[in-house]
Design a protein around this motif. Structure first.
Motif, short mmCIF file in Angstrom:
data_model
loop_
_atom_site.label_atom_id
_atom_site.label_comp_id
_atom_site.label_asym_id
_atom_site.label_seq_id
_atom_site.Cartn_x
_atom_site.Cartn_y
_atom_site.Cartn_z
N ILE A 1 0.82 -1.22 0.00
CA ILE A 1 0.00 0.00 0.00
C ILE A 1 0.85 1.27 0.00
N GLU A 2 2.15 1.12 0.25
CA GLU A 2 3.07 2.25 0.10
C GLU A 2 4.44 1.67 -0.20
N SER A 3 5.20 2.34 -1.07
CA SER A 3 6.55 1.88 -1.40
C SER A 3 7.42 3.12 -1.63
N LYS A 4 8.35 3.39 -0.73
CA LYS A 4 9.16 4.61 -0.84
C LYS A 4 10.57 4.38 -0.32
N ILE A 5 11.51 5.15 -0.89
CA ILE A 5 12.87 5.17 -0.34
C ILE A 5 12.84 6.10 0.88
N LYS A 6 13.23 5.55 2.02
CA LYS A 6 13.24 6.33 3.27
C LYS A 6 14.45 5.90 4.10
N PRO A 7 14.76 6.66 5.14
CA PRO A 7 15.87 6.25 6.02
C PRO A 7 15.55 4.92 6.72
N SER A 8 16.59 4.20 7.16
CA SER A 8 16.37 2.97 7.93
C SER A 8 16.22 3.29 9.41
N LEU A 9 16.62 4.52 9.79
CA LEU A 9 16.58 4.90 11.20
C LEU A 9 15.48 5.94 11.44
N PRO A 10 14.51 5.61 12.32
CA PRO A 10 13.48 6.62 12.63
C PRO A 10 14.16 7.87 13.20
N TYR A 11 13.60 9.03 12.91
CA TYR A 11 14.23 10.25 13.44
C TYR A 11 13.27 11.02 14.33
N GLY A 12 13.82 11.70 15.35
CA GLY A 12 13.04 12.34 16.40
C GLY A 12 13.41 11.71 17.73
N ASP A 13 12.64 12.00 18.74
CA ASP A 13 12.92 11.55 20.10
C ASP A 13 12.23 10.19 20.31
N ILE A 14 13.00 9.12 20.54
CA ILE A 14 12.41 7.76 20.61
C ILE A 14 11.72 7.48 21.94
N HIS A 15 10.44 7.13 21.87
CA HIS A 15 9.69 6.63 23.03
C HIS A 15 9.09 5.28 22.70
N GLN A 16 7.94 4.94 23.35
CA GLN A 16 7.34 3.62 23.11
C GLN A 16 6.65 3.55 21.75
#
Ligand SMILES: *Cc1c(COP(=O)(O)O)cnc(C)c1O
Length: 351
Positions: free
Chosen positions: A250-265
């Protein structure tokens, strides 16, 4: 064709059922087909009966009712008996597995009322610590059961490798045989079923020269997934891919492998950890935790499951060229099959 769907190859299931029936018959063991993992699916149940299986077993009385309503010509064995359902159990199941006298008394009450004879198999505890009467209490229970009106004791059984992961080996099966012999001698009766276990009994069966008095096994997983249930090794000449989950991009995109921002749950209260491998093709599939036990899925393509939330599986598409609308297929393990067949959101497609 809509997704998500589960493709069910009835010919492969028929092949597995016939082959297992022949294999176990070579040492005089009859196969009961266990339909609970497919929720008593009537198309599948019909195939099992056509393949020569005469007794179908399910843990849920509603599944047995469904199969009876579909006019499936088999005897029905209930694997798990709930006291408050006794009336329906007697009405719809021919035989039930039992380990509590109070429940059997209730079955007796309704059998008398309905003027029928309900057959029971007493389950014996041999160490896996799920259901079963302790061997030292068995004689006492048999003594009481054979006095009950409307109840016929037709066998004893055991169940291993389900809760405690205890292996059904030569010693355990020999123990069950000797318990059966003791009951037959002591009470001067013939037990029709000495039911030694489930798909985890395959290795015992293949390696033992002497199956003793064991004359029945209750098989689900090995019929449907073509493997034994101790190490999940494929059984020779069986299909391991009778079921396939088909999902959609339903979605296919080139994106970073690492989430960005402040990591919480995350959605499930975990604090996720990720490795940075640069930009990747990330693919979202329109299926999630509400549909399937995701860690039981194995992709057929060379792609990785990165994780899942209620409605999405997130994939590293690696070198594949997956586009929106493409389908992505998975093989399923027992847990994934159970959850998929149970999900009301997944369509069954029969081939
Ligand atoms: C589920 C179940 C089975 C079948 O187990 P498989 O591993 O799928 O073969 C047999 N007996 C009982 C009591 C069960 O609950």
């Amino acid at each position: 064709m809509n997704t998500p769907r589960i493709e069910i190859d009835l010919e492969k299931i028929a092949h597995n059922a016939k082959r297992l029936k022949e294999l176990y018959a070579s040492k005089c063991i009859d196969v009961t087909g266990v339909t609970k993992v497919v929720c008593g699916d009537t198309n599948i149940a019909k195939v099992l009966v056509k393949s020569g299986i005469n007794i179908l077993a399910d843990s849920r009385i509603t599944n047995i009712m469904k199969m009876r309503d579909a006019n499936i010509k088999a005897q029905f064995l209930l694997l798990r008996t709930i006291q408050s359902q006794a009336k329906d159990v007697v009405k719809y199941a021919d035989i039930s597995l039992n380990s509590e006298l109070a429940v059997i008394k209730e079955l007796s009450k309704f059998a008398e009322k309905q003027n029928t004879l309900h057959k029971i198999i007493l389950m014996v505890e041999l160490g896996d610590l799920r259901e079963g009467i302790m061997p030292s209490d068995l004689e006492d229970t048999v003594n009481k059961v054979i006095m009950l009106k409307g109840i016929k004791l037709v066998g004893i059984g055991t169940n291993l490798a389900c809760f405690g992961g205890i292996k059904p080996d030569y010693k355990k099966m020999k123990h069950l045989s000797s318990i059966a012999k003791n009951i037959e001698d002591k009470f001067k009766l013939k037990l029709k079923f000495i039911s030694g276990g489930n798909s985890a009994n395959y290795n015992w069966f293949m390696t033992t020269k002497d199956v003793g008095k064991i004359n029945n096994l209750r098989l689900g997983e090995s019929i449907f997934l073509g493997c034994e249930a101790l190490n999940r090794k494929p059984i020779p000449k069986l299909f391991t891919n009778a079921f396939k989950l088909v999902t959609e991009v339903i979605e296919s995109k080139i994106k970073p492998s690492l989430p960005y921002g402040d990591i919480h749950q995350d959605a499930f209260e975990n604090t996720p950890k990720f490795r940075d491998i640069g930009k990747i093709r990330r693919v979202l599939l329109g299926v999630g935790v509400q549909d399937v036990l995701v860690f039981g899925l194995t992709p057929i393509l060379d792609i990785n499951i990165l994780g899942a939330s209620s409605d999405h599986i997130i994939i590293n598409a690696k070198q594949t060229d997956l586009k929106v609308g493409d389908t992505v297929e998975f093989n399923l393990d027992y847990g994934a099959l159970l959850s998929t067949m149970t999900s009301p959101y997944i369509i069954n497609e029969y081939k």
